[in-house]
Design a protein around this motif. Structure first.
Motif, PDB file in Angstrom:
ATOM      1  N   TRP A 143     -55.478 -58.780  51.390  1.00 21.64           N
ATOM      2  CA  TRP A 143     -56.524 -57.858  51.832  1.00 21.64           C
ATOM      3  C   TRP A 143     -55.963 -56.806  52.807  1.00 21.64           C
ATOM      4  CZ3 TRP A 143     -60.873 -57.671  49.144  1.00 21.64           C
ATOM      5  CH2 TRP A 143     -61.869 -56.799  49.583  1.00 21.64           C
ATOM      6  N   ALA A 144     -54.767 -57.086  53.337  1.00 19.73           N
ATOM      7  CA  ALA A 144     -54.180 -56.169  54.320  1.00 19.73           C
ATOM      8  C   ALA A 144     -53.975 -54.769  53.761  1.00 19.73           C
ATOM      9  CB  ALA A 144     -52.855 -56.719  54.826  1.00 19.73           C
ATOM     10  N   VAL A 145     -53.824 -54.674  52.440  1.00 20.19           N
ATOM     11  CA  VAL A 145     -53.584 -53.353  51.852  1.00 20.19           C
ATOM     12  C   VAL A 145     -54.826 -52.461  51.976  1.00 20.19           C
ATOM     13  CG1 VAL A 145     -54.315 -53.843  49.473  1.00 20.19           C
ATOM     14  CG2 VAL A 145     -52.423 -52.240  49.888  1.00 20.19           C
ATOM     15  N   ASN A 146     -55.949 -53.055  52.277  1.00 19.20           N
ATOM     16  CA  ASN A 146     -57.181 -52.288  52.469  1.00 19.20           C
ATOM     17  C   ASN A 146     -57.389 -51.851  53.921  1.00 19.20           C
ATOM     18  OD1 ASN A 146     -57.759 -52.776  49.770  1.00 19.20           O
ATOM     19  ND2 ASN A 146     -58.711 -54.744  50.241  1.00 19.20           N
ATOM     20  N   ALA A 147     -56.464 -52.247  54.791  1.00 18.75           N
ATOM     21  CA  ALA A 147     -56.609 -51.918  56.213  1.00 18.75           C
ATOM     22  C   ALA A 147     -55.772 -50.684  56.531  1.00 18.75           C
ATOM     23  CB  ALA A 147     -56.159 -53.098  57.071  1.00 18.75           C
ATOM     24  N   PHE A 164     -68.994 -65.292  67.872  1.00 14.43           N
ATOM     25  CA  PHE A 164     -69.080 -64.535  66.618  1.00 14.43           C
ATOM     26  C   PHE A 164     -67.890 -63.593  66.514  1.00 14.43           C
ATOM     27  CE2 PHE A 164     -73.256 -65.548  68.197  1.00 14.43           C
ATOM     28  CZ  PHE A 164     -73.895 -66.096  67.097  1.00 14.43           C
ATOM     29  N   SER A 165     -67.343 -63.488  65.306  1.00 16.85           N
ATOM     30  CA  SER A 165     -66.319 -62.469  65.100  1.00 16.85           C
ATOM     31  C   SER A 165     -66.308 -62.049  63.645  1.00 16.85           C
ATOM     32  CB  SER A 165     -64.944 -62.954  65.549  1.00 16.85           C
ATOM     33  OG  SER A 165     -64.510 -63.976  64.702  1.00 16.85           O
ATOM     34  N   GLY A 166     -65.764 -60.869  63.413  1.00 19.63           N
ATOM     35  CA  GLY A 166     -65.630 -60.348  62.053  1.00 19.63           C
ATOM     36  C   GLY A 166     -64.237 -60.654  61.535  1.00 19.63           C
ATOM     37  N   THR A 167     -64.091 -60.717  60.216  1.00 17.99           N
ATOM     38  CA  THR A 167     -62.772 -60.966  59.639  1.00 17.99           C
ATOM     39  C   THR A 167     -62.330 -59.733  58.847  1.00 17.99           C
ATOM     40  OG1 THR A 167     -63.559 -61.874  57.535  1.00 17.99           O
ATOM     41  CG2 THR A 167     -63.333 -63.411  59.382  1.00 17.99           C
ATOM     42  N   LEU A 168     -61.033 -59.577  58.709  1.00 22.53           N
ATOM     43  CA  LEU A 168     -60.482 -58.403  58.038  1.00 22.53           C
ATOM     44  C   LEU A 168     -61.067 -58.236  56.632  1.00 22.53           C
ATOM     45  CD1 LEU A 168     -58.236 -56.245  58.757  1.00 22.53           C
ATOM     46  CD2 LEU A 168     -56.799 -57.496  57.138  1.00 22.53           C
ATOM     47  N   PRO A 191     -67.105 -57.079  47.986  1.00 25.29           N
ATOM     48  CA  PRO A 191     -65.641 -57.187  47.925  1.00 25.29           C
ATOM     49  C   PRO A 191     -65.012 -56.335  46.824  1.00 25.29           C
ATOM     50  CG  PRO A 191     -66.689 -59.207  47.139  1.00 25.29           C
ATOM     51  CD  PRO A 191     -67.790 -58.337  47.655  1.00 25.29           C
ATOM     52  N   ASN A 192     -65.843 -55.653  46.014  1.00 30.79           N
ATOM     53  CA  ASN A 192     -65.272 -54.710  45.047  1.00 30.79           C
ATOM     54  C   ASN A 192     -64.849 -53.405  45.709  1.00 30.79           C
ATOM     55  OD1 ASN A 192     -65.655 -56.302  42.649  1.00 30.79           O
ATOM     56  ND2 ASN A 192     -67.852 -56.027  43.053  1.00 30.79           N
ATOM     57  N   PHE A 193     -65.215 -53.261  46.975  1.00 29.66           N
ATOM     58  CA  PHE A 193     -64.829 -52.062  47.718  1.00 29.66           C
ATOM     59  C   PHE A 193     -63.911 -52.461  48.870  1.00 29.66           C
ATOM     60  CE2 PHE A 193     -68.612 -50.867  45.471  1.00 29.66           C
ATOM     61  CZ  PHE A 193     -68.350 -49.568  45.073  1.00 29.66           C
ATOM     62  N   ARG A 194     -63.104 -51.472  49.298  1.00 32.44           N
ATOM     63  CA  ARG A 194     -62.040 -51.781  50.269  1.00 32.44           C
ATOM     64  C   ARG A 194     -62.526 -51.653  51.713  1.00 32.44           C
ATOM     65  NH1 ARG A 194     -56.997 -48.500  48.647  1.00 32.44           N
ATOM     66  NH2 ARG A 194     -58.439 -46.928  47.891  1.00 32.44           N
ATOM     67  N   GLU A 216     -60.932 -44.334  54.790  1.00 24.41           N
ATOM     68  CA  GLU A 216     -59.846 -43.740  54.012  1.00 24.41           C
ATOM     69  C   GLU A 216     -59.737 -44.404  52.642  1.00 24.41           C
ATOM     70  OE1 GLU A 216     -59.465 -44.516  57.366  1.00 24.41           O
ATOM     71  OE2 GLU A 216     -59.643 -42.385  57.829  1.00 24.41           O
ATOM     72  N   PHE A 217     -60.629 -45.354  52.362  1.00 26.74           N
ATOM     73  CA  PHE A 217     -60.465 -46.181  51.167  1.00 26.74           C
ATOM     74  C   PHE A 217     -61.679 -46.152  50.228  1.00 26.74           C
ATOM     75  CE2 PHE A 217     -57.513 -47.634  54.300  1.00 26.74           C
ATOM     76  CZ  PHE A 217     -56.369 -47.960  53.595  1.00 26.74           C
ATOM     77  N   GLY A 218     -62.478 -45.105  50.343  1.00 22.71           N
ATOM     78  CA  GLY A 218     -63.542 -44.908  49.365  1.00 22.71           C
ATOM     79  C   GLY A 218     -64.750 -45.807  49.546  1.00 22.71           C
ATOM     80  N   VAL A 219     -65.137 -46.068  50.794  1.00 18.26           N
ATOM     81  CA  VAL A 219     -66.320 -46.897  51.012  1.00 18.26           C
ATOM     82  C   VAL A 219     -67.459 -46.064  51.603  1.00 18.26           C
ATOM     83  CG1 VAL A 219     -64.858 -48.909  51.428  1.00 18.26           C
ATOM     84  CG2 VAL A 219     -65.831 -47.661  53.389  1.00 18.26           C
TER      85      VAL A 219
END
Ligand code: CA
Length: 716
Positions: A143-147, A164-168, A191-194, A216-219
Motif C-alpha cells: 500500500w506504500a506505493v499509494n502514499a 484511536f488511530s488511522g492506518t496507511l 480500496p479501489n482508490f489510492r 496526487e493519486f486520483g481520489v
C-alpha cells in the motif's frame, strides 16, 4: 481475610475516601466540572468535560494540539528559560523502523500514546519509557506505493478508555487503552482508490473525525465522523463534487460543481483532508483544511477554468451532522499543490480594537491567514516568508493577487516560490498567548513548474500534471549551485495581529520540526540537521541544544508526572522532503533516520548509544551501453514513477536506499524487484502493469548514468 489484610484494606479505603474528598474540594475550588475519583486510574479516561477543559490539566497532553484550540502552548513552567540549560535526556525508546516519524504523542495520566511508521501504535509509561503495549495494524507493504509522502502517521486520539488511530491503508482502529487490544476497526475508504491515512484523528462530541490523503493519486476528498463506541459511520462530507450523473451528497456540492469544468470527477477531484481538523467547542463548529485538486495543474483538472471548490480551503462544518457552515478558499484554481491542510490554531485576539474569535493558519502558499471563525471572513493575510506567486491577498475579495509567473504558461519552467513542500507543511506551529506570537517552521524552497504537452492519469505513479523532467535539479554545476543556494529554512516567531515577524532563526535548509511554546518562556523545535533545541519565546535567544543523531520533524509536547516536568519529541528523519527532493534535501544536513522517542527532564543523565557515521564510499563507474535516447526515456520514466520515493534525479535524501548504489544495477534482480515485486513487503511493488522490461531496463540505464556522473561522492 487475615486481620492485617483487613486493616490494610480499611486503611486503603479511608485513604481513598480522603483522596476522593480532597479531589472534590479541589474540584469545587477550581470551579471545575465534577471529577470522578477513578479518573486517574483508568487509562485514557477522556470525556467531554475533560477534553473541553484540557487546559485545566497542564500535566496532560490530552489531544493532538494539547487543547481543542490546538495552540500547542503549555502552562507548565518548571522547565524555563532560567534552567533549560540543565535539561537532559530522561529516557529514550527505540523504534523498529527507519521510516519517517511525524507523530505528536499524547500523554494522559502518566501514559504516553503515539504512532510510528506503518501506523503502529505504542503505549509507554511516560515517566520511565517502559513499554505497556504496542499494536501493529499490519499495513500491507504494497500500500506504500499509494502514499505520496512516506509511510508516516501523525498520532492518536483518546476517548473513554479507547485509543484511536488511522492506518496507511485507510482503516480507523479503536484500541483498548489498557491492553492495546483491538476493539473495533472500520475501513474508511474504497480500496479501489489510492487513499491513505497519515493524519491524527480528532474527537468531537463522542465522534471520531478522520480524513485521508491521495490528492496526487486520483481520489475524491472527504472527511468522516464515526461513533467512538461502535465504529459506525455517523456522517461524511465530500469536499469536492462527484460525478454529476450521480445524486449529490450534500446541497452545497451543487454550488461547488459550478466552479469546475470538464470531466474532473474522472480524475477524482482531490481536496483531501489529510491533516488539519480542529473542533471549536465555543461555536460548536468543526474546521477542516483541504488539499490540492487532482492533478496539480488546473489546466488538466478543470480545462475551462473555475475556482474548483472546495480544494485548498478551510471549511466549517456542524460536528453533529457534517453540514456545511462556511468556507474560505485560499488558492482558487490551485496549480501548485498549495494545500490548506496545515494545522489550524484557534484564539481570541484583539484586532483593530475589537475582540475577535479567530482561526489562524500558515498554509503551504506562504501567507499567514487570520480568519473570523464565526463566519469565515478574512481579517488579514500577509506573507510570512518570501513568495513570488502572489503579490498579496485582496482584503475585499479574499483572493490572492497572482503574479505573471504564477500560472507557468510559458515554454520554459517557471521557478515559483514556495513549491509543493510548502512554505510550511504539516510540522505543527504553536501559539503562545503569553508572547502573542505564533512559532512557524518555515521552508524556503521553490519548484520549477512547467506544463507538459499532455496529461494521462497513471495507475501507479503520482498524477502531478506538471513536467517532472523539467522540475529535476539541473546537473550543470553553476546552475545547480545557484538553485541550492536558494534553499533555506527558518523558525519564524510571527505576530498575527501586526502580521509581521518578531524574530527569526535561520536554518541551513527546510523541513525542520514542529514547535512547542511553554509558559517557561520557551519554544522547542527539532531541526532537520539533527538537533532538538530550545529558544526564549519572547526574543529567540538560543538556550539549549541536544544532538538527536537524526532529523527531528514531529511536534514536541510537555507533561508532568508527580512533581517532574518532561519534554518529549519523536525523532526520525523522513517524510516527503528527503524522499522526493533528492540532493535539494541535503541543504538541511545529511542525516539518517534513527527512529526513537526522546524524553527530557531537568538534570536528566541518560545518553544515546552512538550511531556509526554515514558511509558514502566512492562509486565506481559501471558499463552503460544504452543509447542517449534510451537514457532520456529512462529519465522520463524515473521522474514519473520512481522519483517520488527514490529521490529527484536518482539521488536519495537518506531515508530509502540510493539506487545509484544498488547491487541490482548489475544483475537481473533489478527486473525481479521492478517487475516481479520481490520487495513488495517493504513497499516496492511490481510495476509490470505500467512498465515493460525495456522500460525497466531504460530506467536502470538512467540510474547507471547518474551513478557514473557522480563517480565521486557529493560534498554537501
Ligand atoms: Ca497535496
Amino acid at each position: 481475610m487475615r486481620v492485617a489484610e483487613r486493616k490494610s484494606k480499611l486503611r486503603f479505603t479511608i485513604t481513598r475516601l480522603a483522596l476522593t474528598l480532597f479531589l472534590a474540594v479541589i474540584s469545587a475550588a477550581c470551579k471545575q466540572p465534577k471529577v470522578d475519583s477513578e479518573m486517574a486510574v483508568k487509562p485514557a479516561d477522556v470525556n467531554e468535560s475533560r477534553i473541553t477543559n484540557a487546559d485545566r490539566e497542564p500535566q496532560n497532553w490530552m489531544t493532538y494540539g494539547r487543547t481543542y484550540d490546538e495552540q500547542r502552548f503549555s502552562p507548565l513552567n518548571q522547565i524555563s528559560d532560567q534552567n533549560v540549560s540543565r535539561l537532559g535526556l530522561a529516557w529514550h525508546y527505540d523504534l523498529d523502523t527507519n521510516r519517517g516519524q511525524e507523530a505528536t504523542p499524547i500523554v494522559i495520566d502518566g501514559v504516553m500514546y503515539f504512532t510510528s511508521a506503518w501506523s503502529k501504535v505504542f503505549a509507554l509509561n511516560a515517566a520511565s519509557g517502559k513499554l505497556l503495549w504496542s499494536y501493529d495494524p499490519k499495513v500491507p507493504g504494497n500500500w506504500a506505493v499509494n502514499a505520496c509522502c512516506d509511510v508516516v502517521n501523525r498520532g492518536v486520539a483518546a476517548w473513554k478508555g479507547k485509543i484511536f488511530s488511522g492506518t496507511l491503508d485507510g482503516r480507523l482502529i479503536a484500541l483498548d487503552a489498557t491492553s492495546g487490544r483491538l476493539i473495533w476497526e472500520t475501513l474508511t475508504i474504497d480500496p479501489n482508490f489510492r487513499y491513505t491515512i497519515t493524519g491524527a484523528p480528532r474527537v468531537a462530541k463522542g465522534k471520531i473525525i478522520i480524513g485521508n490523503g491521495g490528492g496526487e493519486f486520483g481520489v475524491r476528498g472527504y472527511v468522516s465522523a464515526y461513533d467512538g463506541e461502535t465504529g459506525k459511520l455517523v456522517w461524511r462530507f465530500y469536499t469536492v463534487p462527484g460525478d454529476p450523473s450521480q445524486p449529490v451528497e450534500s446541497p452545497i456540492l451543487t454550488r461547488a460543481a459550478q466552479t469546475w469544468s470538464g470531466q474532473w470527477w474522472k480524475l477524482g477531484g482531490g481536496g483531501t483532508v489529510w491533516n488539519a481538523i480542529t473542533y471549536d467547542p465555543d461555536l460548536d463548529q468543526l474546521y477542516i483544511g483541504t488539499g490540492n485538486g487532482t492533478p496539480w495543474s488546473a489546466k488538466f483538472r478543470s480545462p475551462e477554468g473555475g475556482d474548483n471548490l472546495f480544494t485548498c480551503s478551510i471549511i466549517a462544518l456542524k460536528p453533529d451532522t457534517g453540514e456545511y457552515v462556511w468556507h474560505y478558499q485560499e488558492d482558487p484554481a490551485d496549480a501548485w499543490d498549495f494545500d490548506a491542510d496545515e494545522d489550524m490554531i484557534l484564539a481570541d485576539l484583539v484586532i483593530d480594537g475589537r475582540a475577535r474569535k479567530v482561526l489562524m493558519q500558515a498554509p503551504k502558499n506562504g501567507f499567514f491567514y487570520v480568519l473570523d471563525r464565526t463566519n469565515g471572513t478574512l481579517l488579514s493575510a500577509k506573507p510570512y516568508t518570501f513568495v513570488n506567486w502572489a503579490s498579496g491577498v485582496d482584503a475585499t475579495t479574499g483572493r490572492p493577487v497572482e503574479t505573471a509567473v504564477a500560472r507557468y504558461t510559458g515554454p520554459d519552467p517557471a521557478p515559483i516560490v514556495p513549491g509543493p513542500i510548502g512554505a510550511h507543511s504539516w510540522q505543527p506551529m504553536s501559539y503562545s498567548p503569553v508572547t502573542r506570537l505564533a512559532y512557524i517552521p518555515v521552508n524556503d524552497a521553490g519548484f520549477k513548474y512547467k506544463l507538459p504537452d499532455s496529461f494521462a492519469a497513471q495507475k501507479l505513479a503520482p498524477n502531478y500534471g506538471v513536467d517532472v523532467v523539467a522540475a529535476g535539479l539541473p546537473q550543470d554545476p553553476k546552475v545547480k549551485k545557484a538553485i541550492l543556494a536558494t534553499v533555506k529554512g527558518k523558525l519564524v516567531a510571527w505576530d498575527p495581529v501586526q502580521q509581521k515577524s518578531a524574530w527569526t532563526i535561520d536554518r541551513p535548509g527546510p523541513w525542520n520540526g514542529g514547535t512547542l511554546a511553554t509558559a517557561g518562556d520557551l519554544v522547542f523545535e527539532g531541526t532537520a540537521s539533527g538537533n532538538f533545541e530550545a529558544y526564549r519565546a519572547d526574543n529567540g535567544e538560543k538556550l539549549w541544544s541536544f544532538p538527536a543523531q537524526t532529523g527531528v520533524m514531529a511536534g514536541p509536547v510537555t507533561y508532568k508526572i508527580g512533581n517532574e516536568e518532561y519534554i518529549a519529541v519523536l525523532a526520525g528523519w523522513g517524510g516527503v522532503f528527503p524522499l522526493a527532493a533528492g540532493e535539494v534535501s541535503f541543504a538541511s544536513g545529511r542525516v539518517r533516520n534513527v527512529s526513537r522517542m526522546l524524553v527530557f527532564k531537568l538534570g536528566g543523565k541518560e545518553t544515546l548509544p552512538q550511531v556509526p557515521a554515514v558511509e558514502q564510499p566512492q562509486l565506481p563507474a559501471l558499463p552503460n551501453p544504452a543509447s542517449s535516447a534510451t537514457i532520456r526515456k529512462g529519465e522520463q520514466l524515473f521522474q514519473t514513477y520512481c522519483a517520488g520515493c527514490h529521490g529527484d534525479v536518482a539521488v536519495s535524501g537518506g531515508v530509502l536506499p540510493d539506487l545509484r548504489r544498488s547491487s541490482a544495477l548489475t544483475d537481473d534482480s533489478w527486473f525481479e524487484i521492478v517487475l516481479r515485486g520481490d520487495l513488495q513487503s517493504e513497499g516496492m511493488v511490481s510495476f509490470s502493469k505500467e512498465l515493460s522490461r525495456d522500460d525497466s531496463a531504460a530506467v536502470r540505464s538512467y540510474v547507471i548514468s547518474r551513478r557514473n556522473q557522480n563517480a565521486v561522492p557529493e560534498t554537501h
